[in-house]
Design a protein around this motif. Structure first.
Motif, short mmCIF file in Angstrom:
data_model
loop_
_atom_site.label_atom_id
_atom_site.label_comp_id
_atom_site.label_asym_id
_atom_site.label_seq_id
_atom_site.Cartn_x
_atom_site.Cartn_y
_atom_site.Cartn_z
N SER A 115 0.80 -1.23 0.00
CA SER A 115 0.00 0.00 0.00
C SER A 115 0.83 1.28 0.00
CB SER A 115 -0.96 0.02 1.20
OG SER A 115 -1.82 -1.10 1.16
N ARG A 116 2.01 1.22 -0.61
CA ARG A 116 2.80 2.44 -0.82
C ARG A 116 3.76 2.20 -1.98
NH1 ARG A 116 7.25 2.76 4.16
NH2 ARG A 116 8.59 1.04 3.42
N SER A 117 4.23 3.28 -2.58
CA SER A 117 5.19 3.17 -3.68
C SER A 117 6.57 3.57 -3.17
CB SER A 117 4.77 4.07 -4.84
OG SER A 117 5.05 5.43 -4.53
N CYS A 118 7.54 3.57 -4.07
CA CYS A 118 8.89 3.98 -3.68
C CYS A 118 8.96 5.47 -3.37
CB CYS A 118 9.88 3.64 -4.80
SG CYS A 118 10.08 1.85 -5.04
N ARG A 119 7.96 6.23 -3.78
CA ARG A 119 7.98 7.68 -3.56
C ARG A 119 7.17 8.09 -2.33
NH1 ARG A 119 6.16 8.98 -9.78
NH2 ARG A 119 7.62 7.54 -10.79
N THR A 120 6.45 7.18 -1.73
CA THR A 120 5.59 7.51 -0.59
C THR A 120 6.43 7.79 0.64
OG1 THR A 120 3.91 6.01 -1.49
CG2 THR A 120 3.62 6.77 0.77
#
Length: 281
Positions: A115-120
């Motif tokens: 539930s998150r990306s590398c940019r979160t």
């Protein structure tokens, strides 16, 4: 309501079973690469604790649907999860290629799993800002799962687009982890606890190499390396997550929890609400 059943504290047993469930299927995925792919509630029985057996146990039924991951894919999946935990985009792309997943799809899979990306800029299982949620929607649009720019007027293209770009065995693994996650939540445990269990098992599984000849020295040193490597990864991850959690609290505007299924559902509702009402001829 009475919190006990047959003299057993149901809440405490539920939390213990939640941990057992995740660690069991985590071992299947990351340690063994041999996975029961149909863990719905009808295939699970619970043996309550008693005088002879102090801990509750699961009894797993229906062994007709298993998937076996090749050793390179199992190891790559362990590396993929470690990279997701550390938000290492290059690692995600590299391990994704080993598993037969294109780079465009690899970088969006963390949205499904954690539930998150590398940019979160938020810790595992932590709320995010509305701006970050809008950015995650744009990433989904870039990956072809949503049409539009992700900020508004978005129409759902469908999870089928993702399924077409992920190898069949990995789709079964994704389905299994989704079912386990749903049961884990129903048993009263947290998403954060599940993530950390999987990350720890992925780090340990990355040190296991099956089906190859090893020397006596290798068999002696590898367990030591496994313990140290797993410890070092957890320590690195803990420091990183502590920083992200503090950052999130300092910003003070992180109130939204992201989930891929929820976002796709919201997009479907947006399409429904924005679609013009047909006029009678």
């Amino acid at each position: 309501e009475d919190p006990t059943f047959a003299g057993v504290d149901v809440q405490a047993v539920g939390l213990q079973l939640a941990d057992t469930l995740v660690s069991t299927f985590g071992a299947m995925v990351f340690d063994f690469g041999f996975v029961h792919c149909d863990p719905h509630p009808g295939n699970l029985l619970v043996q309550l604790p008693d005088k002879e057996q102090p801990h509750a146990r699961f009894v797993l039924l229906d062994h007709g649907l298993y998937r076996t991951l090749s050793e390179p894919v199992r190891l790559a999946n362990c590396g993929f999860w470690k990279s997701m935990a550390l938000q290492d985009e290059e690692g995600i792309r590299a391990f994704g290629r080993t598993m037969g997943i294109d780079e465009k799809t690899s970088v969006v899979l963390p949205l499904y799993f954690v539930s998150r990306s590398c940019r979160t800029r938020a810790g595992l299982g932590q709320p995010i800002t509305d701006e970050e949620k809008a950015e995650l929607k744009r990433e989904l649009a870039e990956a072809g799962l949503l049409q539009g720019n992700g900020a508004g007027g978005v129409s759902l293209k469908g999870m089928g687009a993702l399924a077409d770009r992920v190898p069949g065995d990995m789709m079964y693994i994704m389905r299994t982890m989704h079912l386990v996650g749903d049961l884990h939540r129903q048993l009263g445990s947290s998403k954060n606890r599940r993530f950390w269990t999987y990350m720890r098992q992925a780090a340990r599984g990355h040190w296991i190499h099956r089906g190859r000849k090893t020397s006596f020295l290798d068999r002696f040193l590898r367990p030591l390396g496994s313990r140290f490597g797993t410890w070092w990864f957890q320590w690195h991850l803990w420091l990183r997550e502590a920083f992200l959690t503090c950052l999130s609290q300092w910003r003070g505007s992180s109130t939204t929890h992201f989930s891929l299924a929820g976002t796709l559902g919201e997009s479907r509702e947006e399409v429904t609400h924005r679609s013009p009402t047909p006029q009678p001829a």
